[in-house]
Scaffold this active site. Structure first.
Site, PDB file in Angstrom:
ATOM      1  N   PHE A   1       5.353 -47.866 -19.354  1.00 61.88           N
ATOM      2  CA  PHE A   1       6.145 -47.281 -20.444  1.00 61.88           C
ATOM      3  C   PHE A   1       6.577 -45.859 -20.085  1.00 61.88           C
ATOM      4  O   PHE A   1       5.765 -45.045 -19.645  1.00 61.88           O
ATOM      5  CB  PHE A   1       5.271 -47.295 -21.694  1.00 61.88           C
ATOM      6  CG  PHE A   1       5.890 -46.724 -22.934  1.00 61.88           C
ATOM      7  CD1 PHE A   1       7.194 -47.014 -23.310  1.00 61.88           C
ATOM      8  CD2 PHE A   1       5.133 -45.901 -23.770  1.00 61.88           C
ATOM      9  CE1 PHE A   1       7.733 -46.505 -24.468  1.00 61.88           C
ATOM     10  CE2 PHE A   1       5.654 -45.390 -24.935  1.00 61.88           C
ATOM     11  CZ  PHE A   1       6.956 -45.686 -25.295  1.00 61.88           C
TER      12      PHE A   1
ATOM     13  N   SER B   1      -0.445 -49.400 -16.221  1.00 61.20           N
ATOM     14  CA  SER B   1      -0.265 -49.599 -17.657  1.00 61.20           C
ATOM     15  C   SER B   1       0.462 -50.925 -17.931  1.00 61.20           C
ATOM     16  O   SER B   1      -0.058 -51.986 -17.609  1.00 61.20           O
ATOM     17  CB  SER B   1       0.473 -48.403 -18.263  1.00 61.20           C
ATOM     18  OG  SER B   1       0.398 -48.429 -19.675  1.00 61.20           O
ATOM     19  N   LEU B   2       1.664 -50.898 -18.487  1.00 67.58           N
ATOM     20  CA  LEU B   2       2.416 -52.138 -18.682  1.00 67.58           C
ATOM     21  C   LEU B   2       2.673 -52.835 -17.352  1.00 67.58           C
ATOM     22  O   LEU B   2       2.749 -54.067 -17.289  1.00 67.58           O
ATOM     23  CB  LEU B   2       3.752 -51.852 -19.376  1.00 67.58           C
ATOM     24  CG  LEU B   2       3.727 -51.543 -20.872  1.00 67.58           C
ATOM     25  CD1 LEU B   2       5.138 -51.245 -21.375  1.00 67.58           C
ATOM     26  CD2 LEU B   2       3.120 -52.680 -21.678  1.00 67.58           C
TER      27      LEU B   2
ATOM     28  N   ASP C   1      -5.404 -48.799 -15.270  1.00 68.83           N
ATOM     29  CA  ASP C   1      -5.508 -48.685 -16.720  1.00 68.83           C
ATOM     30  C   ASP C   1      -4.455 -49.553 -17.420  1.00 68.83           C
ATOM     31  O   ASP C   1      -3.533 -49.045 -18.071  1.00 68.83           O
ATOM     32  CB  ASP C   1      -5.377 -47.234 -17.188  1.00 68.83           C
ATOM     33  CG  ASP C   1      -6.177 -47.002 -18.474  1.00 68.83           C
ATOM     34  OD1 ASP C   1      -7.254 -47.593 -18.619  1.00 68.83           O
ATOM     35  OD2 ASP C   1      -5.720 -46.233 -19.344  1.00 68.83           O
TER      36      ASP C   1
ATOM     37  N   HIS D   1      -5.334 -41.625 -19.533  1.00 68.45           N
ATOM     38  CA  HIS D   1      -4.595 -42.821 -19.104  1.00 68.45           C
ATOM     39  C   HIS D   1      -4.149 -42.685 -17.650  1.00 68.45           C
ATOM     40  O   HIS D   1      -4.273 -43.627 -16.857  1.00 68.45           O
ATOM     41  CB  HIS D   1      -3.396 -43.006 -20.036  1.00 68.45           C
ATOM     42  CG  HIS D   1      -2.736 -44.350 -19.952  1.00 68.45           C
ATOM     43  ND1 HIS D   1      -3.435 -45.533 -19.863  1.00 68.45           N
ATOM     44  CD2 HIS D   1      -1.417 -44.697 -19.965  1.00 68.45           C
ATOM     45  CE1 HIS D   1      -2.581 -46.556 -19.829  1.00 68.45           C
ATOM     46  NE2 HIS D   1      -1.354 -46.064 -19.876  1.00 68.45           N
TER      47      HIS D   1
END
Length: 451
Positions: free
Chosen positions: A78, A154-155, A178, A248
């Site tokens: 993101f 992430s994504l 993560d 993150h």
């Protein structure tokens, strides 16, 4: 989710740079995030032949890509401001430093740039389809699925999982940094990253209480500092934008540290962070036992061990320092006391070498219970690894502000390194620790028969 929305609201305007001599990651403005962007995936290749200037590639144009070498895809997540990831260049160069490979940046910033997280999340399967089409052409040209490695942030971690599912888990490796939690926590395996998505899946969880995924997702899942608050990251909103993204992003920087020769982070397989902190899960660091898993790029060295033990999923814990390269060095402090009554408290240990370098460890996460003639083994963590310790200091504390001060009568103290178990163990006998008073002494070599 609340922290995510705060994060978006604090984003600042990022302007694009019209002057480019080499293709670069798509740079968009915060205005683009507000109005939204349609998905467009750009693949940029770096090799040791063109490590400073990317080549835009696609299913018909492959540039310098060598089909016989490993191809590593980096997939971001993101991007609520539209700006390029600050860590991308370091990751590309670090990978090329450790191995002669193809590194492909999967730039889906047009699609990931939006203030509405759900919109970016909804495009993840489309990005995976684009990657599938490209990898199909690599296979036609002679590439092997064994040599396909996807690093997803992430994504991007879930995108990697979707690609892996389309190849029935035959991709060589997936690393999830993560993996995103919002909209994915609690979802079934087909809707997220899963251990079966590649021949080996390793995951670093650094923000499980906010932006990251809480539960295990790989063959081995690493939880730095328990996966919660990371040392050196702001603890309150007063830390500004860094408060929302520091934990993150730490997964990425920990992975980067594994690409540097001066930092090899060891993790310890364990059922819980508490058990790790209490020294119950460090058998892999003992000579003649199995080796401990390493975090990051070299985590796949543990793949064969997992197969031999028939262990499909393993959780591993470790602690880090506040600053790069984040390495922590583990020691056991073994203490035998001869107090008549039980003592409960914590120990602070400080090491000093002949050059004057000092490193300290406060073992105070949980009070230790000292009983007469009973050995207590405390796991100490130091930011520095001093090769030759000249002096040791110990402080005993019950944590009580008021009330009587106690003594801890030490029959024997022993210091042994987990990182370098071949080093001589250091001992000291017959110490009396007055509460909250530092006791400094020169250690002696322990008898070789001691364990």
């Amino acid at each position: 989710m609340l922290r995510l929305y705060f994060f978006i609201s604090l984003m600042c305007l990022v302007k694009s740079d019209p002057d480019e001599t080499c293709p670069s990651f798509t740079r968009l403005s915060f205005h683009s995030a507000v109005v939204g962007t349609g998905l467009n995936v750009k693949l940029m290749l770096y090799t040791r032949k063109n490590r400073t200037c990317a080549q835009v590639i696609n299913s018909t144009v492959f540039g310098n890509l060598n089909m016989t070498k490993k191809t590593t895809f980096i997939v971001h997540g993101f991007r609520p401001t539209g700006s390029p990831p600050v860590w991308m260049e370091d990751l590309v160069q670090g990978l090329l430093d450790v191995e002669d490979m193809n590194v492909v940046i999967v730039d889906w910033n047009r699609g990931a740039t939006t203030v509405i997280y759900n919109h970016a999340s909804s495009k993840t399967r489309k990005v995976a389809n684009v990657l599938k089409e490209f990898i199909d052409q690599l296979l036609v040209k002679g590439a092997s699925l064994d040599n396909i490695y996807i690093i997803g942030v992430s994504l991007g971690a879930h995108i990697a999982g979707f690609v892996g599912k389309m190849y029935n888990g035959q991709l060589g490796r997936i690393t999830g940094l993560d993996p995103a939690g919002p909209l994915f926590n609690g979802r079934p395996p087909e809707d997220r990253l899963d251990p079966g998505d590649a021949q080996f899946v390793d995951v670093i969880h650094s923000d499980i209480d906010a932006l990251g995924y809480r539960e295990p997702l790989g063959n081995i899942d690493f939880y730095p500092n328990g996966g919660l608050d990371q040392p050196g990251c702001p603890k309150t909103i007063l830390g500004g934008l860094k408060y929302f993204k520091c934990d993150h992003q730490r997964s990425v920087y920990l992975y980067l540290s594994s690409l540097r020769e001066n930092c090899s982070i060891t993790a310890y397989p364990c059922d819980s962070y508490r058990d790790y902190r209490n020294g119950k899960c460090v058998n892999c660091g003992i000579p003649q036992k199995e080796s401990c898993p390493l975090l990051g790029y070299y985590a796949d060295n543990w793949k064969e061990y997992l197969k031999q033990k028939n262990t499909p999923m393993t959780k591993a814990f470790f602690d880090t320092a506040e600053e790069k390269p984040y390495c922590i060095y583990h020691y056991f402090v073994d203490i035998i006391t001869w107090n008549k009554n039980i003592r409960r408290g914590s120990i602070t240990i400080k090491l000093k070498d002949k050059a004057g370098n000092i490193t300290e460890s406060k073992i105070n996460h949980e009070p230790a219970i000292f009983q007469k003639y009973h050995q207590v083994s405390l796991l100490a963590r130091f930011n520095q690894d001093l090769d030759k310790v000249a002096t040791i200091s110990l402080v005993f504390s019950t944590g009580s502000v008021i009330g009587p001060k106690y003594k801890l009568r030490v029959l024997r103290m022993k210091l042994r390194s987990l990182a370098n178990p071949e080093r001589p163990q250091l001992c000291r006998y017959d110490l009396v620790l007055m509460e909250n008073i530092e006791n400094v002494f020169q250690p002696i070599l322990c008898p070789k028969l001691q364990m």
